[in-house]
Scaffold this motif. Structure first.
Motif, PDB file in Angstrom:
ATOM      1  N   GLY A 232     -16.562 -68.182  95.145  1.00 18.81           N
ATOM      2  CA  GLY A 232     -16.964 -67.283  96.232  1.00 18.81           C
ATOM      3  C   GLY A 232     -15.994 -66.152  96.500  1.00 18.81           C
ATOM      4  N   SER A 233     -15.189 -65.792  95.502  1.00 14.91           N
ATOM      5  CA  SER A 233     -14.226 -64.707  95.700  1.00 14.91           C
ATOM      6  C   SER A 233     -14.412 -63.661  94.601  1.00 14.91           C
ATOM      7  CB  SER A 233     -12.816 -65.310  95.672  1.00 14.91           C
ATOM      8  OG  SER A 233     -11.864 -64.338  95.959  1.00 14.91           O
ATOM      9  N   SER A 234     -13.526 -62.673  94.542  1.00 20.65           N
ATOM     10  CA  SER A 234     -13.600 -61.670  93.467  1.00 20.65           C
ATOM     11  C   SER A 234     -12.232 -61.003  93.308  1.00 20.65           C
ATOM     12  CB  SER A 234     -14.670 -60.620  93.781  1.00 20.65           C
ATOM     13  OG  SER A 234     -14.137 -59.656  94.642  1.00 20.65           O
ATOM     14  N   LEU A 235     -12.104 -60.221  92.256  1.00 23.02           N
ATOM     15  CA  LEU A 235     -10.827 -59.558  91.981  1.00 23.02           C
ATOM     16  C   LEU A 235     -10.548 -58.396  92.935  1.00 23.02           C
ATOM     17  CD1 LEU A 235     -10.553 -59.311  88.101  1.00 23.02           C
ATOM     18  CD2 LEU A 235      -8.684 -59.876  89.634  1.00 23.02           C
ATOM     19  N   SER A 236     -11.601 -57.845  93.485  1.00 28.67           N
ATOM     20  CA  SER A 236     -11.451 -56.665  94.326  1.00 28.67           C
ATOM     21  C   SER A 236     -10.442 -56.927  95.461  1.00 28.67           C
ATOM     22  CB  SER A 236     -12.828 -56.285  94.898  1.00 28.67           C
ATOM     23  OG  SER A 236     -12.672 -55.169  95.722  1.00 28.67           O
ATOM     24  N   GLY A 237      -9.432 -56.064  95.532  1.00 27.01           N
ATOM     25  CA  GLY A 237      -8.431 -56.180  96.600  1.00 27.01           C
ATOM     26  C   GLY A 237      -7.309 -57.167  96.295  1.00 27.01           C
ATOM     27  N   LYS A 238      -7.390 -57.884  95.162  1.00 31.72           N
ATOM     28  CA  LYS A 238      -6.354 -58.884  94.844  1.00 31.72           C
ATOM     29  C   LYS A 238      -5.140 -58.214  94.175  1.00 31.72           C
ATOM     30  CE  LYS A 238      -8.739 -62.714  95.863  1.00 31.72           C
ATOM     31  NZ  LYS A 238      -9.924 -62.056  96.420  1.00 31.72           N
ATOM     32  N   THR A 239      -3.977 -58.837  94.356  1.00 30.26           N
ATOM     33  CA  THR A 239      -2.751 -58.357  93.709  1.00 30.26           C
ATOM     34  C   THR A 239      -2.557 -59.127  92.404  1.00 30.26           C
ATOM     35  OG1 THR A 239      -1.820 -57.917  95.863  1.00 30.26           O
ATOM     36  CG2 THR A 239      -0.262 -58.067  94.051  1.00 30.26           C
ATOM     37  N   VAL A 240      -2.371 -58.379  91.311  1.00 32.77           N
ATOM     38  CA  VAL A 240      -2.337 -58.994  89.973  1.00 32.77           C
ATOM     39  C   VAL A 240      -0.992 -58.710  89.294  1.00 32.77           C
ATOM     40  CG1 VAL A 240      -3.489 -59.093  87.717  1.00 32.77           C
ATOM     41  CG2 VAL A 240      -4.824 -58.556  89.754  1.00 32.77           C
ATOM     42  N   ALA A 241      -0.344 -59.763  88.791  1.00 32.39           N
ATOM     43  CA  ALA A 241       0.870 -59.586  87.975  1.00 32.39           C
ATOM     44  C   ALA A 241       0.478 -59.765  86.512  1.00 32.39           C
ATOM     45  CB  ALA A 241       1.918 -60.616  88.364  1.00 32.39           C
ATOM     46  N   ILE A 242       0.808 -58.757  85.699  1.00 35.34           N
ATOM     47  CA  ILE A 242       0.495 -58.823  84.260  1.00 35.34           C
ATOM     48  C   ILE A 242       1.813 -58.762  83.498  1.00 35.34           C
ATOM     49  CG2 ILE A 242      -0.622 -57.567  82.339  1.00 35.34           C
ATOM     50  CD1 ILE A 242      -2.756 -56.611  84.253  1.00 35.34           C
ATOM     51  N   SER A 243       1.936 -59.580  82.444  1.00 32.16           N
ATOM     52  CA  SER A 243       3.101 -59.442  81.557  1.00 32.16           C
ATOM     53  C   SER A 243       2.646 -58.786  80.264  1.00 32.16           C
ATOM     54  CB  SER A 243       3.712 -60.807  81.252  1.00 32.16           C
ATOM     55  OG  SER A 243       2.778 -61.592  80.537  1.00 32.16           O
ATOM     56  N   GLY A 244       3.630 -58.192  79.557  1.00 28.91           N
ATOM     57  CA  GLY A 244       3.315 -57.461  78.326  1.00 28.91           C
ATOM     58  C   GLY A 244       2.928 -56.032  78.655  1.00 28.91           C
ATOM     59  N   SER A 245       2.928 -55.205  77.614  1.00 27.66           N
ATOM     60  CA  SER A 245       2.457 -53.818  77.775  1.00 27.66           C
ATOM     61  C   SER A 245       1.900 -53.371  76.426  1.00 27.66           C
ATOM     62  CB  SER A 245       3.591 -52.897  78.218  1.00 27.66           C
ATOM     63  OG  SER A 245       4.727 -53.089  77.393  1.00 27.66           O
ATOM     64  N   GLY A 246       1.378 -54.362  75.687  1.00 20.53           N
ATOM     65  CA  GLY A 246       0.754 -54.070  74.400  1.00 20.53           C
ATOM     66  C   GLY A 246      -0.745 -53.948  74.563  1.00 20.53           C
ATOM     67  N   ASN A 247      -1.455 -54.168  73.482  1.00 17.69           N
ATOM     68  CA  ASN A 247      -2.905 -53.989  73.482  1.00 17.69           C
ATOM     69  C   ASN A 247      -3.596 -54.798  74.590  1.00 17.69           C
ATOM     70  OD1 ASN A 247      -5.556 -55.464  72.288  1.00 17.69           O
ATOM     71  ND2 ASN A 247      -5.576 -53.289  71.839  1.00 17.69           N
ATOM     72  N   VAL A 248      -3.298 -56.078  74.684  1.00 14.82           N
ATOM     73  CA  VAL A 248      -4.015 -56.933  75.650  1.00 14.82           C
ATOM     74  C   VAL A 248      -3.662 -56.540  77.078  1.00 14.82           C
ATOM     75  CG1 VAL A 248      -4.429 -59.307  76.378  1.00 14.82           C
ATOM     76  CG2 VAL A 248      -4.082 -58.804  73.965  1.00 14.82           C
ATOM     77  N   ALA A 249      -2.363 -56.380  77.350  1.00 19.92           N
ATOM     78  CA  ALA A 249      -1.912 -56.089  78.721  1.00 19.92           C
ATOM     79  C   ALA A 249      -2.475 -54.752  79.229  1.00 19.92           C
ATOM     80  CB  ALA A 249      -0.385 -56.060  78.745  1.00 19.92           C
ATOM     81  N   ILE A 250      -2.437 -53.732  78.393  1.00 18.98           N
ATOM     82  CA  ILE A 250      -2.863 -52.393  78.832  1.00 18.98           C
ATOM     83  C   ILE A 250      -4.328 -52.395  79.243  1.00 18.98           C
ATOM     84  CG2 ILE A 250      -3.404 -50.070  77.934  1.00 18.98           C
ATOM     85  CD1 ILE A 250      -0.668 -50.111  76.562  1.00 18.98           C
ATOM     86  N   TYR A 251      -5.174 -53.075  78.438  1.00 22.15           N
ATOM     87  CA  TYR A 251      -6.606 -53.017  78.768  1.00 22.15           C
ATOM     88  C   TYR A 251      -6.989 -54.055  79.838  1.00 22.15           C
ATOM     89  CZ  TYR A 251      -6.717 -49.402  75.415  1.00 22.15           C
ATOM     90  OH  TYR A 251      -6.450 -48.208  74.789  1.00 22.15           O
ATOM     91  N   ALA A 252      -6.164 -55.077  80.003  1.00 24.30           N
ATOM     92  CA  ALA A 252      -6.367 -55.975  81.160  1.00 24.30           C
ATOM     93  C   ALA A 252      -6.059 -55.174  82.424  1.00 24.30           C
ATOM     94  CB  ALA A 252      -5.467 -57.198  81.047  1.00 24.30           C
ATOM     95  N   ALA A 253      -4.983 -54.400  82.381  1.00 20.98           N
ATOM     96  CA  ALA A 253      -4.613 -53.587  83.552  1.00 20.98           C
ATOM     97  C   ALA A 253      -5.708 -52.558  83.852  1.00 20.98           C
ATOM     98  CB  ALA A 253      -3.277 -52.888  83.293  1.00 20.98           C
ATOM     99  N   GLU A 254      -6.220 -51.917  82.795  1.00 20.51           N
ATOM    100  CA  GLU A 254      -7.259 -50.887  83.002  1.00 20.51           C
ATOM    101  C   GLU A 254      -8.495 -51.492  83.680  1.00 20.51           C
ATOM    102  OE1 GLU A 254      -8.099 -47.608  80.101  1.00 20.51           O
ATOM    103  OE2 GLU A 254      -9.943 -48.745  79.793  1.00 20.51           O
ATOM    104  N   LYS A 255      -8.960 -52.633  83.167  1.00 22.02           N
ATOM    105  CA  LYS A 255     -10.184 -53.238  83.732  1.00 22.02           C
ATOM    106  C   LYS A 255      -9.921 -53.769  85.141  1.00 22.02           C
ATOM    107  CE  LYS A 255     -13.707 -53.302  82.210  1.00 22.02           C
ATOM    108  NZ  LYS A 255     -14.818 -52.349  82.518  1.00 22.02           N
ATOM    109  N   ALA A 256      -8.723 -54.344  85.360  1.00 24.01           N
ATOM    110  CA  ALA A 256      -8.401 -54.856  86.704  1.00 24.01           C
ATOM    111  C   ALA A 256      -8.438 -53.703  87.719  1.00 24.01           C
ATOM    112  CB  ALA A 256      -7.038 -55.534  86.692  1.00 24.01           C
ATOM    113  N   LEU A 257      -7.896 -52.541  87.328  1.00 22.96           N
ATOM    114  CA  LEU A 257      -7.937 -51.361  88.228  1.00 22.96           C
ATOM    115  C   LEU A 257      -9.379 -50.970  88.510  1.00 22.96           C
ATOM    116  CD1 LEU A 257      -5.271 -48.686  87.136  1.00 22.96           C
ATOM    117  CD2 LEU A 257      -5.126 -50.516  88.802  1.00 22.96           C
ATOM    118  N   GLN A 258     -10.188 -50.920  87.433  1.00 26.59           N
ATOM    119  CA  GLN A 258     -11.596 -50.535  87.602  1.00 26.59           C
ATOM    120  C   GLN A 258     -12.330 -51.501  88.540  1.00 26.59           C
ATOM    121  OE1 GLN A 258     -13.325 -50.358  83.668  1.00 26.59           O
ATOM    122  NE2 GLN A 258     -12.051 -48.620  83.048  1.00 26.59           N
ATOM    123  N   MET A 259     -11.857 -52.750  88.590  1.00 25.57           N
ATOM    124  CA  MET A 259     -12.544 -53.731  89.437  1.00 25.57           C
ATOM    125  C   MET A 259     -11.925 -53.818  90.821  1.00 25.57           C
ATOM    126  SD  MET A 259     -13.669 -56.474  86.570  1.00 25.57           S
ATOM    127  CE  MET A 259     -14.849 -57.258  87.579  1.00 25.57           C
ATOM    128  N   GLY A 260     -11.052 -52.865  91.127  1.00 28.09           N
ATOM    129  CA  GLY A 260     -10.538 -52.767  92.504  1.00 28.09           C
ATOM    130  C   GLY A 260      -9.324 -53.624  92.802  1.00 28.09           C
TER     131      GLY A 260
END
Ligand code: NDP
Length: 453
Positions: A232-260
Motif C-alpha cells: 500500500g505504499s509507493s516510491l513517490s516522496g521516498k528517500t533512496v540511497a544508491i551505491s555505485g555510479s555505473g550502468n545499473v546505478a545511473i539508470y536506477a537513479a534516473e527512474k527513481a527520480l522520474q517516479m518522484g
C-alpha cells in the motif's frame, strides 16, 4: 514441524559440506549456493521426485568451465597476460546467457557464483535462457581505448569458438560497457565472417535493443515499486540511497527520480557522495557524462557541485533513507550496514547488483521483516531486455522504446507475482525464498522431464 526443520538443517549442512569439499577456496560460489539451497531445502525435502533424481547435486555442477590465456600488447609495446573464463553453467531452459565482467577481482569463484545466480534469474524472466557468466581478471581502468580494443580482440579470438546465437550469448557486466561490446562483437564478426545476434547490449546502430542500457536500473526500480505497492505504499516522496555510479546505478537513479523519489547518494570504489537536497536532472546528466564518457571519479561530482559532500573510502549505508538500492558489487553491504539501515527505518532493499549483501546482512533484514528483493529477481530486467534483443535480432526487426519498456514492466511485475506465489507468509512476503523457489522449480521440472542427462 520441528522434525522437518531439523531435517532441513541437517540436509543443508551435509549438502554444503560436500560442495565445499568439491570446490575448495570458492567462497563466493559457496555463498551463492548456500543462499539458494537454504531457501529451497524445506520445499525440496517434501518432493521425493527431485531428491531421487538428485536435482540439487546436478544443478550445482556446471556443464563446463572454460578457461583461457589472453595475451595482448600495451601502447608501450609491453606484453601482458590475463586469464579469461566462460562458465557455461546450465542450459536446461535455453542457450547459455550471462554477462562478461572485466575486473581485477575476477576469478573462477566469482564467475561461478554469478553464473549460478544467472540460472534462476533467467528462469524467473520466463524467457528461454540458460545460465552462464564469463570475464577476465583485466582492469580496463587507466587503459587507453586502443589497449582495451586489443584486449577485447584477443579475448574474443578464443571465446568465439564457444559461443553462437543458439549456443551462448554473452553481454556486459562490470567493466564491460558499450565500448567493450563493440570491440568484442567486431572481432566475433572478423573471426566468423558473419553477422549474428551473438552478443547483447549492442548499440542501436548495429542490432541493439531500445532500453537495454537502462533495463537493469529501471527494472530494479520497477520491482521496488511493485514491492511497495503490495504493502500500500509507493516510491513517490521516498528517500533512496544508491551505491555505485555505473550502468545499473545511473539508470536506477534516473527512474527513481522520474517516479518522484529523492536520491541522496551515489558511489564508486573511491567513496560516496551525499546529495542532501536530492539529485536533480542536471546533476544526473553531469554524472552520466562523467562516468560514461570521461570515465572519471565520483569525487569530481562533489568538486563540481558545492552542496554535494564527498566521503572518501566510505559506503553510503549510514545515510538516512527509506529505500536502499545496492548497485555496485558483491558483498558491499554487511551486517553492520544492515543494522544501521534498520535503525534509520529502512523499508525496502532492492538489489541492483548481484549478491550485494553478505549472508549475515540478508539474515538480519529477514528477521526484521524488511522488504528485501534479491538480485536474481530485482535486477533481472537487464537480462530480460537482452532476451528481447535476441528476439528482435532473430526476426531482423527493432521494437520502439515504448514497446520494450512496456514489456520490461510486465516482466518485472510477473517476477514479483512469482515471488509472492512462493514466498508469501502471514502479513509479509519473503522475496528471497519466493525468488529462489520460483526460479529453481522451473529448472528442476525441466531437468526431470529431460531424464538423466
Ligand atoms: P559498471 O562497471 O558500469 O559499474 C560498477 C560500479 O560499481 C562502479 O561505480 C564501480 O566503481 C563500482 N564498484 C565496482 N567494484 C567495486 C568495489 N569493489 N567497491 C566499490 N565500488 C565498486 O557495472 P554495472 O553497473 O553494469 O554492474 C553493477 C552490478 O550490477 C554488478 O554486480 C553486476 O553484476 C550487476 N548487474 C549488472 C547488469 C547489467 O546489465 N549491467 C545486469 C544485472 C546485474 P569503480 O568505477 O570505482 O570501480
Amino acid at each position: 514441524m520441528l522434525v522437518l526443520k531439523t531435517a532441513h538443517l541437517k540436509g543443508l549442512d551435509q549438502f554444503m559440506a560436500g560442495l565445499r569439499q568439491r570446490n575448495p577456496h570458492e567462497t563466493e560460489f559457496h555463498q551463492a549456493v548456500e543462499e539458494v539451497v537454504e531457501s529451497v531445502m524445506p520445499w525440496y525435502l517434501q518432493h521425493e521426485e527431485y531428491r531421487k533424481a538428485r536435482i540439487l547435486e546436478r544443478v550445482v555442477e556446471p556443464d563446463r568451465v572454460l578457461s583461457f590465456r589472453v595475451t595482448w600488447e600495451t601502447d608501450d609495446g609491453d606484453i601482458e597476460v590475463n586469464r579469461g573464463w566462460r562458465i557455461q553453467f546450465n542450459h536446461t531452459l535455453g542457450p547459455y546467457k550471462g554477462g562478461l565482467r572485466f575486473h581485477p577481482t575476477v576469478d573462477q569463484s566469482v564467475l561461478k557464483f554469478l553464473a549460478f545466480e544467472q540460472i534462476f534469474k533467467n528462469s524467473l524472466t520466463g524467457l528461454p535462457m540458460g545460465g552462464a557468466k564469463g570475464g577476465a581478471n583485466f582492469e580496463p581502468k587507466g587503459r587507453s581505448d586502443r589497449e582495451v580494443m586489443r584486449f577485447c580482440q584477443s579475448f574474443m579470438s578464443e571465446l568465439h569458438r564457444h559461443i553462437g546465437e543458439d549456443v551462448d550469448i554473452p553481454a556486459g557486466d562490470i567493466g564491460v560497457g558499450s565500448r567493450e561490446i563493440s570491440y568484442l562483437f567486431a572481432q566475433y564478426m572478423r573471426m566468423q565472417n558473419r553477422w549474428a545476434g551473438v552478443i547483447t547490449g549492442k548499440s542501436l546502430a548495429y542490432g541493439g535493443s531500445a532500453v537495454r542500457t537502462e533495463a537493469t536500473g529501471y527494472g530494479c526500480v520497477y520491482f521496488c515499486e511493485n514491492m511497495l505497492n503490495h504493502v500500500g505504499s509507493s516510491l513517490s516522496g521516498k528517500t533512496v540511497a544508491i551505491s555505485g555510479s555505473g550502468n545499473v546505478a545511473i539508470y536506477a537513479a534516473e527512474k527513481a527520480l522520474q517516479m518522484g523519489a529523492k536520491v541522496v547518494t551515489l558511489s564508486d570504489s573511491g567513496g560516496f557522495v551525499f546529495i542532501k537536497d536530492g539529485l536533480n536532472e542536471a546533476q544526473l546528466k553531469f554524472v552520466r557524462q562523467l562516468k560514461e564518457q570521461r570515465r572519471g571519479r565520483i569525487s569530481e561530482f562533489a568538486e563540481r557541485y558545492k552542496a554535494v559532500e564527498f566521503h572518501p573510502s566510505a559506503r553510503p549505508w549510514g545515510v538516512n533513507c527509506q529505500i536502499a538500492m545496492p548497485c555496485a558489487t558483491q558483498n558491499e553491504l554487511d551486517a553492520k550496514d544492515a543494522k544501521t539501515l534498520c535503525g534509520n527505518g529502512v523499508m525496502a532493499v532492492s538489489e541492483g547488483a548481484n549478491m550485494p549483501l553478505t549472508a549475515e546482512a540478508a539474515h538480519l533484514f529477514a528477521e526484521r521483516k524488511v522488504l528485501h528483493a534479491p538480485g536474481k529477481a530485482s535486477n533481472a530486467g537487464g537480462v530480460a531486455v537482452s532476451g528481447l534483443e535476441q528476439s528482435q535480432n532473430s526476426q531482423r526487426i527493432s521494437w520502439p522504446r515504448e514497446e520494450v519498456d512496456r514489456r520490461l514492466q510486465t516482466i518485472m511485475f510477473e517476477i514479483h507475482q512469482q515471488c509472492i506465489q512462493h514466498g508469501a507468509e502471514i502479513g509479509h512476503v519473503d522475496y528471497v525464498t519466493g525468488a529462489n523457489i520460483a526460479g529453481f522449480k522451473k529448472v528442476a521440472d525441466t531437468m526431470l522431464a529431460y531424464g538423466v542427462v
